[in-house]
Design a protein around this motif. Structure first.
Motif, PDB file in Angstrom:
ATOM      1  N   ALA A   1       0.968  -1.401  -0.112  1.00  0.00           N
ATOM      2  CA  ALA A   1      -0.130  -0.029   0.040  1.00  0.00           C
ATOM      3  C   ALA A   1       0.868   1.278  -0.153  1.00  0.00           C
ATOM      4  O   ALA A   1       0.547   2.236  -0.640  1.00  0.00           O
ATOM      5  N   PHE A   2       2.031   1.377   0.729  1.00  0.00           N
ATOM      6  CA  PHE A   2       2.717   2.431   0.783  1.00  0.00           C
ATOM      7  C   PHE A   2       3.356   2.477  -0.473  1.00  0.00           C
ATOM      8  O   PHE A   2       3.534   3.606  -0.929  1.00  0.00           O
ATOM      9  N   LEU A   3       3.968   1.419  -1.018  1.00  0.00           N
ATOM     10  CA  LEU A   3       4.714   1.706  -2.398  1.00  0.00           C
ATOM     11  C   LEU A   3       3.686   2.172  -3.716  1.00  0.00           C
ATOM     12  O   LEU A   3       3.867   2.825  -4.439  1.00  0.00           O
ATOM     13  N   VAL A   4       2.353   1.507  -3.577  1.00  0.00           N
ATOM     14  CA  VAL A   4       1.351   2.264  -4.609  1.00  0.00           C
ATOM     15  C   VAL A   4       0.995   3.411  -4.204  1.00  0.00           C
ATOM     16  O   VAL A   4       0.892   4.128  -5.323  1.00  0.00           O
ATOM     17  N   ASN A   5       1.008   4.060  -2.995  1.00  0.00           N
ATOM     18  CA  ASN A   5       0.564   5.349  -2.525  1.00  0.00           C
ATOM     19  C   ASN A   5       1.961   6.332  -3.285  1.00  0.00           C
ATOM     20  O   ASN A   5       1.656   7.512  -3.639  1.00  0.00           O
ATOM     21  N   TYR A   6       3.122   5.549  -3.032  1.00  0.00           N
ATOM     22  CA  TYR A   6       4.416   6.461  -3.574  1.00  0.00           C
ATOM     23  C   TYR A   6       4.233   6.659  -5.206  1.00  0.00           C
ATOM     24  O   TYR A   6       4.491   7.687  -5.703  1.00  0.00           O
ATOM     25  N   ARG A   7       4.007   5.435  -5.790  1.00  0.00           N
ATOM     26  CA  ARG A   7       3.772   5.451  -7.212  1.00  0.00           C
ATOM     27  C   ARG A   7       2.565   6.467  -7.803  1.00  0.00           C
ATOM     28  O   ARG A   7       2.788   7.309  -8.860  1.00  0.00           O
ATOM     29  N   LEU A   8       1.623   6.519  -7.046  1.00  0.00           N
ATOM     30  CA  LEU A   8       0.402   7.145  -7.531  1.00  0.00           C
ATOM     31  C   LEU A   8       0.679   8.503  -7.383  1.00  0.00           C
ATOM     32  O   LEU A   8       0.412   9.589  -8.101  1.00  0.00           O
ATOM     33  N   SER A   9       1.426   9.075  -5.974  1.00  0.00           N
ATOM     34  CA  SER A   9       1.652  10.423  -5.660  1.00  0.00           C
ATOM     35  C   SER A   9       2.499  10.903  -6.611  1.00  0.00           C
ATOM     36  O   SER A   9       2.667  12.191  -7.035  1.00  0.00           O
ATOM     37  N   LYS A  10       3.516  10.149  -6.899  1.00  0.00           N
ATOM     38  CA  LYS A  10       4.775  10.479  -7.837  1.00  0.00           C
ATOM     39  C   LYS A  10       4.220  10.912  -9.098  1.00  0.00           C
ATOM     40  O   LYS A  10       4.478  12.040  -9.825  1.00  0.00           O
ATOM     41  N   LYS A  11       3.033  10.221  -9.585  1.00  0.00           N
ATOM     42  CA  LYS A  11       2.521  10.709 -11.222  1.00  0.00           C
ATOM     43  C   LYS A  11       1.520  11.855 -10.801  1.00  0.00           C
ATOM     44  O   LYS A  11       1.741  12.869 -11.704  1.00  0.00           O
TER      45      LYS A  11
END
Length: 149
Positions: free
Chosen positions: A121-131
């Motif tokens: 969940a943290f990694l997905v949050n990172y990817r989405l936030s980065k985009k």
């Protein structure tokens, strides 16, 4: 005696510990605010013509940049996901060799699954936030670079 300990330990961990953590964090923030107030009052007493906004900006804690927050999410996501994977691998190894109570083994798998899910969940949050925040991060970096002397 064992019954008393069995009752007091969960109460201490579930009630007293969270209350103490909240109290200590609030106390720490109040002390920091009081120290900043004392510094500003002393500066005003010595030089009443001083620019207070500039002084407050200098002594206030620096806010994290968006990029720093994203990297923090990446770091914690990686750590928690690897911890979950290690729990699951440990559970598989113990299950393969045998010799552990089934309830304990289920707890290990459960803990590993939860940690892995939180890490992902943290990694997905990172990817989405980065985009989503790419333009804001770029603008923030330009602003920081332009503010440097």
């Amino acid at each position: 005696m064992h019954i008393l300990v069995a009752i007091l330990v969960p109460i201490a961990c579930g009630c007293v510990l969270p209350i103490m953590i909240v109290w200590l964090s609030i106390r720490e923030s109040m002390n920091k605010t009081n120290q900043r107030t004392k510094i500003v009052l002393a500066a005003i007493e010595k030089n009443p013509d001083m620019d207070i906004e500039e002084l407050m900006e200098k002594i206030s804690p620096k806010k994290k940049l968006l990029k720093e927050k994203l990297l923090s999410k990446l770091l914690w996501g990686s750590i928690i996901a690897l911890l979950g994977i290690s729990f699951l691998v440990y559970g598989l190894l113990v299950d393969y060799r045998g010799g552990m109570d089934t309830n304990d083994l289920i707890r290990i798998y459960f803990a590993g699954g939860i940690l892995l899910a939180v890490g992902i969940a943290f990694l997905v949050n990172y990817r989405l936030s980065k985009k989503m925040l790419a333009k804001e991060i770029e603008a923030e970096e330009k602003r920081v670079i332009s503010q440097q002397p």
